[in-house]
Design an enzyme around this catalytic site. Structure first.
Site, PDB file in Angstrom:
ATOM      1  N   LYS A   1      51.962   4.354  -4.696  1.00  0.00           N
ATOM      2  CA  LYS A   1      50.727   4.621  -5.435  1.00  0.00           C
ATOM      3  C   LYS A   1      50.835   3.867  -6.762  1.00  0.00           C
ATOM      4  O   LYS A   1      51.467   4.342  -7.710  1.00  0.00           O
ATOM      5  CB  LYS A   1      50.577   6.128  -5.637  1.00  0.00           C
ATOM      6  CG  LYS A   1      49.248   6.552  -6.192  1.00  0.00           C
ATOM      7  CD  LYS A   1      49.231   6.294  -7.670  1.00  0.00           C
ATOM      8  CE  LYS A   1      48.052   6.789  -8.391  1.00  0.00           C
ATOM      9  NZ  LYS A   1      47.516   5.738  -9.253  1.00  0.00           N
TER      10      LYS A   1
ATOM     11  N   GLY B   1      56.708   6.669 -15.214  1.00  0.00           N
ATOM     12  CA  GLY B   1      55.503   6.844 -16.017  1.00  0.00           C
ATOM     13  C   GLY B   1      55.769   7.730 -17.205  1.00  0.00           C
ATOM     14  O   GLY B   1      56.901   7.828 -17.689  1.00  0.00           O
ATOM     15  N   SER B   2      54.724   8.389 -17.661  1.00  0.00           N
ATOM     16  CA  SER B   2      54.809   9.161 -18.905  1.00  0.00           C
ATOM     17  C   SER B   2      55.531  10.490 -18.689  1.00  0.00           C
ATOM     18  O   SER B   2      55.493  11.055 -17.594  1.00  0.00           O
ATOM     19  CB  SER B   2      53.406   9.416 -19.432  1.00  0.00           C
ATOM     20  OG  SER B   2      52.674  10.134 -18.462  1.00  0.00           O
TER      21      SER B   2
ATOM     22  N   VAL C   1      53.125  13.314 -17.232  1.00  0.00           N
ATOM     23  CA  VAL C   1      52.857  13.279 -15.785  1.00  0.00           C
ATOM     24  C   VAL C   1      54.153  13.538 -15.011  1.00  0.00           C
ATOM     25  O   VAL C   1      54.135  14.174 -13.954  1.00  0.00           O
ATOM     26  CB  VAL C   1      52.190  11.943 -15.368  1.00  0.00           C
ATOM     27  CG1 VAL C   1      51.995  11.886 -13.859  1.00  0.00           C
ATOM     28  CG2 VAL C   1      50.858  11.767 -16.076  1.00  0.00           C
ATOM     29  N   GLY C   2      55.284  13.106 -15.568  1.00  0.00           N
ATOM     30  CA  GLY C   2      56.579  13.405 -14.932  1.00  0.00           C
ATOM     31  C   GLY C   2      56.774  14.908 -14.761  1.00  0.00           C
ATOM     32  O   GLY C   2      57.268  15.374 -13.724  1.00  0.00           O
TER      33      GLY C   2
ATOM     34  N   GLU D   1      61.677   8.289 -14.121  1.00  0.00           N
ATOM     35  CA  GLU D   1      61.907   7.222 -15.107  1.00  0.00           C
ATOM     36  C   GLU D   1      60.783   7.339 -16.118  1.00  0.00           C
ATOM     37  O   GLU D   1      59.657   6.903 -15.852  1.00  0.00           O
ATOM     38  CB  GLU D   1      61.851   5.847 -14.422  1.00  0.00           C
ATOM     39  CG  GLU D   1      62.951   5.605 -13.406  1.00  0.00           C
ATOM     40  CD  GLU D   1      64.271   5.230 -14.052  1.00  0.00           C
ATOM     41  OE1 GLU D   1      64.342   5.111 -15.284  1.00  0.00           O
ATOM     42  OE2 GLU D   1      65.249   5.072 -13.299  1.00  0.00           O
TER      43      GLU D   1
ATOM     44  N   CYS E   1      58.848   0.678 -21.562  1.00  0.00           N
ATOM     45  CA  CYS E   1      59.516   1.985 -21.718  1.00  0.00           C
ATOM     46  C   CYS E   1      60.733   1.847 -22.618  1.00  0.00           C
ATOM     47  O   CYS E   1      61.041   2.732 -23.409  1.00  0.00           O
ATOM     48  CB  CYS E   1      59.912   2.540 -20.365  1.00  0.00           C
ATOM     49  SG  CYS E   1      60.887   1.390 -19.400  1.00  0.00           S
TER      50      CYS E   1
ATOM     51  N   GLU F   1      56.321   8.110 -28.419  1.00  0.00           N
ATOM     52  CA  GLU F   1      56.165   6.758 -27.892  1.00  0.00           C
ATOM     53  C   GLU F   1      54.761   6.252 -28.249  1.00  0.00           C
ATOM     54  O   GLU F   1      53.769   6.861 -27.861  1.00  0.00           O
ATOM     55  CB  GLU F   1      56.315   6.868 -26.372  1.00  0.00           C
ATOM     56  CG  GLU F   1      56.559   5.601 -25.668  1.00  0.00           C
ATOM     57  CD  GLU F   1      56.824   5.860 -24.190  1.00  0.00           C
ATOM     58  OE1 GLU F   1      56.275   6.810 -23.612  1.00  0.00           O
ATOM     59  OE2 GLU F   1      57.586   5.070 -23.610  1.00  0.00           O
TER      60      GLU F   1
HETATM   61  P1  NAD Z   1      51.196   7.615 -16.523  1.00  0.00           P
HETATM   62  O1  NAD Z   1      52.173   8.717 -16.460  1.00  0.00           O
HETATM   63  O2  NAD Z   1      49.864   7.880 -17.108  1.00  0.00           O
HETATM   64  O3  NAD Z   1      50.904   7.044 -15.056  1.00  0.00           O
HETATM   65  C1  NAD Z   1      51.963   6.631 -14.204  1.00  0.00           C
HETATM   66  C2  NAD Z   1      51.489   6.753 -12.783  1.00  0.00           C
HETATM   67  O4  NAD Z   1      51.293   8.140 -12.494  1.00  0.00           O
HETATM   68  C3  NAD Z   1      50.151   6.062 -12.496  1.00  0.00           C
HETATM   69  O5  NAD Z   1      50.198   5.471 -11.223  1.00  0.00           O
HETATM   70  C4  NAD Z   1      49.179   7.219 -12.517  1.00  0.00           C
HETATM   71  O6  NAD Z   1      48.008   6.988 -11.761  1.00  0.00           O
HETATM   72  C5  NAD Z   1      50.022   8.323 -11.914  1.00  0.00           C
HETATM   73  N1  NAD Z   1      49.545   9.685 -12.194  1.00  0.00           N
HETATM   74  C6  NAD Z   1      48.803  10.114 -13.250  1.00  0.00           C
HETATM   75  N2  NAD Z   1      48.539  11.446 -13.132  1.00  0.00           N
HETATM   76  C7  NAD Z   1      49.145  11.862 -12.001  1.00  0.00           C
HETATM   77  C8  NAD Z   1      49.257  13.118 -11.348  1.00  0.00           C
HETATM   78  N3  NAD Z   1      48.676  14.229 -11.833  1.00  0.00           N
HETATM   79  N4  NAD Z   1      49.976  13.185 -10.201  1.00  0.00           N
HETATM   80  C9  NAD Z   1      50.578  12.086  -9.702  1.00  0.00           C
HETATM   81  N5  NAD Z   1      50.494  10.860 -10.262  1.00  0.00           N
HETATM   82  C10 NAD Z   1      49.797  10.747 -11.410  1.00  0.00           C
HETATM   83  O7  NAD Z   1      51.949   6.407 -17.243  1.00  0.00           O
HETATM   84  P2  NAD Z   1      51.368   4.988 -17.617  1.00  0.00           P
HETATM   85  O8  NAD Z   1      50.444   5.164 -18.772  1.00  0.00           O
HETATM   86  O9  NAD Z   1      50.873   4.300 -16.389  1.00  0.00           O
HETATM   87  O10 NAD Z   1      52.698   4.223 -18.072  1.00  0.00           O
HETATM   88  C11 NAD Z   1      53.234   4.348 -19.321  1.00  0.00           C
HETATM   89  C12 NAD Z   1      54.389   5.329 -19.334  1.00  0.00           C
HETATM   90  O11 NAD Z   1      55.347   4.955 -18.348  1.00  0.00           O
HETATM   91  C13 NAD Z   1      55.135   5.312 -20.646  1.00  0.00           C
HETATM   92  O12 NAD Z   1      55.467   6.624 -21.028  1.00  0.00           O
HETATM   93  C14 NAD Z   1      56.398   4.516 -20.323  1.00  0.00           C
HETATM   94  O13 NAD Z   1      57.481   4.755 -21.162  1.00  0.00           O
HETATM   95  C15 NAD Z   1      56.655   4.940 -18.924  1.00  0.00           C
HETATM   96  N6  NAD Z   1      57.504   3.956 -18.245  1.00  0.00           N
HETATM   97  C16 NAD Z   1      58.811   4.280 -17.992  1.00  0.00           C
HETATM   98  C17 NAD Z   1      59.661   3.357 -17.390  1.00  0.00           C
HETATM   99  C18 NAD Z   1      61.096   3.687 -17.111  1.00  0.00           C
HETATM  100  O14 NAD Z   1      61.700   3.020 -16.298  1.00  0.00           O
HETATM  101  N7  NAD Z   1      61.692   4.665 -17.747  1.00  0.00           N
HETATM  102  C19 NAD Z   1      59.162   2.096 -17.032  1.00  0.00           C
HETATM  103  C20 NAD Z   1      57.836   1.806 -17.307  1.00  0.00           C
HETATM  104  C21 NAD Z   1      57.009   2.757 -17.906  1.00  0.00           C
END
Ligand code: NAD
Length: 477
Positions: free
Chosen positions: A171, A224-225, A228-229, A246, A280, A379
């Protein structure tokens, strides 16, 4: 119009709805993607399950490795095409987009070679027994991917999962998924069986949520964030599905007075302006030993003022942010800094050619940021560097560890004993001494502690996370 990619075919969403694709360089819509549903996720999971049971699990590790190597070579052949797709979708300057395509090929190459190196063990036990451990794939893995480095994160996450023998449902972010749809087509062209790689596009709260809830998903890799994690972890916990998280970072660059400034300056700048700070592992906090603080800020300020920001295709120092809400987020941080009286040392320049409808933000260097201020704690995910000074080593460690995050840290000193002490005392998943990021480090395990997440991707270590260990005890007398 872009379609989902399920079982080696491009398919429309059951919703018959689409979402716009926007070019961050000018804010204009230029394509559309499917707005996926739980029904689409179910079709993808079924395709992956069928592939896993009937085809993928029957291939030898060496055969999986050969397929991944063919995919690596195919990606390398199509690197310019993939970089151009990613550039427009994410607003990446040309050099960054090309580096991402090269990294994708490299991830597949690394994991191609790793497939047949993964093995279990024989354990000493009582007389009359032989005890073995086997590394088995989870089965069908789910991969939720953010928009900042779609190709790189797909490469490390899906590459590792496939190498370990899983079939994948991906996804991508609703803000950036075009390159991944193309990579899935390339995988089919080099012979990946139908269902090994499936991609369902759409919103997180619809497609991502359905993926995390689906009983046919045996493991979830989420990048991701932190917020959402947390949701993913809660949803997955209801059915005890293992998760790798991550998440974000607020990574410190810790500069001692004996550091080599000619090395420090370009690296510190790159670590915060790369990908417009939407990384990130961005080095977003600069901690400097007091005696070096003023001279370093003088030189860094001069360098920041020379940074140029503009449309991705101009390939300047910095491209646009991904979307308007991200731009607003950065503006909110900067206006909070102003209200708190945090001094700005310097800002780069947005070039005249940048359309007003694009999402631009000049790199900004702030100084004397109080450790409790949100600029030192949260962040930003934009090109904003928060500098502060420290008195001695203990103070540096205290500041470095004073956030909820622990992803990466950079330590700059020529003192060998101090290098090792700092590496031990800083709480983070990676520590770089007199460098930052080690050139991407496909081979190097990556991940966080504290709110930066858990589990590791990249390197051989990632393969362990994409497997489960089975213990087999044979009594033979
Ligand atoms: P996000 O958490 O908004 O979205 C990440 C993914 O999760 C997207 O595909 C999104 O559609 C999906 N998502 C959103 N809500 C969801 C839900 N309720 N259930 C399941 N999936 C859902 O993050 P973003 O804005 O796309 O990316 C930025 C964040 O990602 C920053 O916090 C960054 O630090 C982090 N990031 C971490 C790493 C790492 O390896 N540690 C790498 C890249 C980005």
């Amino acid at each position: 119009m872009q379609l989902h990619y399920i079982a080696n075919a491009s398919v429309r969403s059951a919703s018959e709805r689409t979402l716009p694709v926007i070019d961050p360089s000018d804010g204009q819509v230029y394509d559309s993607i499917q707005r996926g549903t739980a029904e689409d996720v179910d079709a993808a999971v079924q395709a992956a399950r069928h592939c896993y049971e009937k085809v993928w699990s029957k291939l030898s590790a060496a055969e999986r490795g050969r397929l991944l190597m063919r995919l690596s070579m195919k990606v390398a052949e199509h690197a310019d095409e993939l970089a151009a797709i990613e550039q427009r979708d994410c607003g990446k300057p040309t050099r960054q987009a090309k580096a991402d395509a090269a990294a994708l090929a490299r991830y597949f190459e690394f994991y191609a070679g790793a497939c047949d190196k993964l093995h279990g063990d024989t354990l000493p036990y009582q007389e009359g027994y032989t005890v073995l451990t086997w590394r088995e794939p989870h089965g069908v893995t789910g991969h939720v991917i953010p928009w900042n480095y779609p190709m790189q994160i797909f490469g490390r996450s899906v590459g590792g999962a496939l190498a370990a023998g899983n079939a994948c449902v991906v996804k991508p972010s609703e803000d950036a998924c075009l390159s991944l749809l193309r990579v899935a087509q390339l995988a089919a062209e080099v012979g990946f069986p139908a269902g090994a790689i499936n991609i369902v596009t759409g919103y997180g709260h619809e497609v991502g949520d359905a993926l995390a809830r689906h009983p046919g998903i045996d493991h979830i890799s989420f990048t991701g964030s932190p917020s959402v994690g947390t949701i993913i972890q809660q949803v997955a916990a209801e059915r005890h599905c293992p998760v790798t998280l991550e998440l974000g970072g607020k990574s410190p660059q810790i500069v001692f007075a004996d550091a080599d400034l000619d090395q420090v300056l370009p690296t510190v700048i790159n670590a915060i302006v790369q990908n417009a700070g939407q990384t990130c592992s961005a080095g977003s906090r600069l901690l400097v030993e007091r005696s070096l603080y003023e001279p370093l800020l003088d030189r860094l300020g001069a360098a920041f003022s020379r940074l140029r920001v503009g449309p991705a295709a101009m390939d300047l120092d910095v491209g646009p942010l991904i979307r308007q809400t991200q731009q607003q987020r950065v503006w909110d941080f900067l206006s909070d800094a102003q209200v708190a009286g945090i001094p700005m040392v310097a800002q780069g320049q947005v070039v005249d050619e940048a359309p007003e409808t694009g999402y631009y933000q000049a790199p900004t260097l702030l100084r004397d940021v109080p450790v409790s201020h949100r600029l030192a704690q949260e962040e930003v995910f934009g090109p904003v560097l928060a500098a502060m000074s420290f008195q001695d080593e203990d103070h540096a460690v205290e500041l470095a560890n004073a956030t909820q995050f622990g992803l990466v840290a950079g330590v700059w000193t020529r003192d060998g004993a101090r290098q090792l002490r700092m590496a031990r005392r800083v709480r983070s998943g990676q520590v770089f001494i007199n460098n930052y990021g080690a050139g991407g480090g496909v081979e190097l395990p990556f991940g966080g502690v504290k709110s930066s997440g858990y589990g590791r991707e990249k390197g051989f270590e990632a393969l362990l996370g994409f497997t489960t260990l089975k213990t087999v005890a044979i009594k033979h007398g």
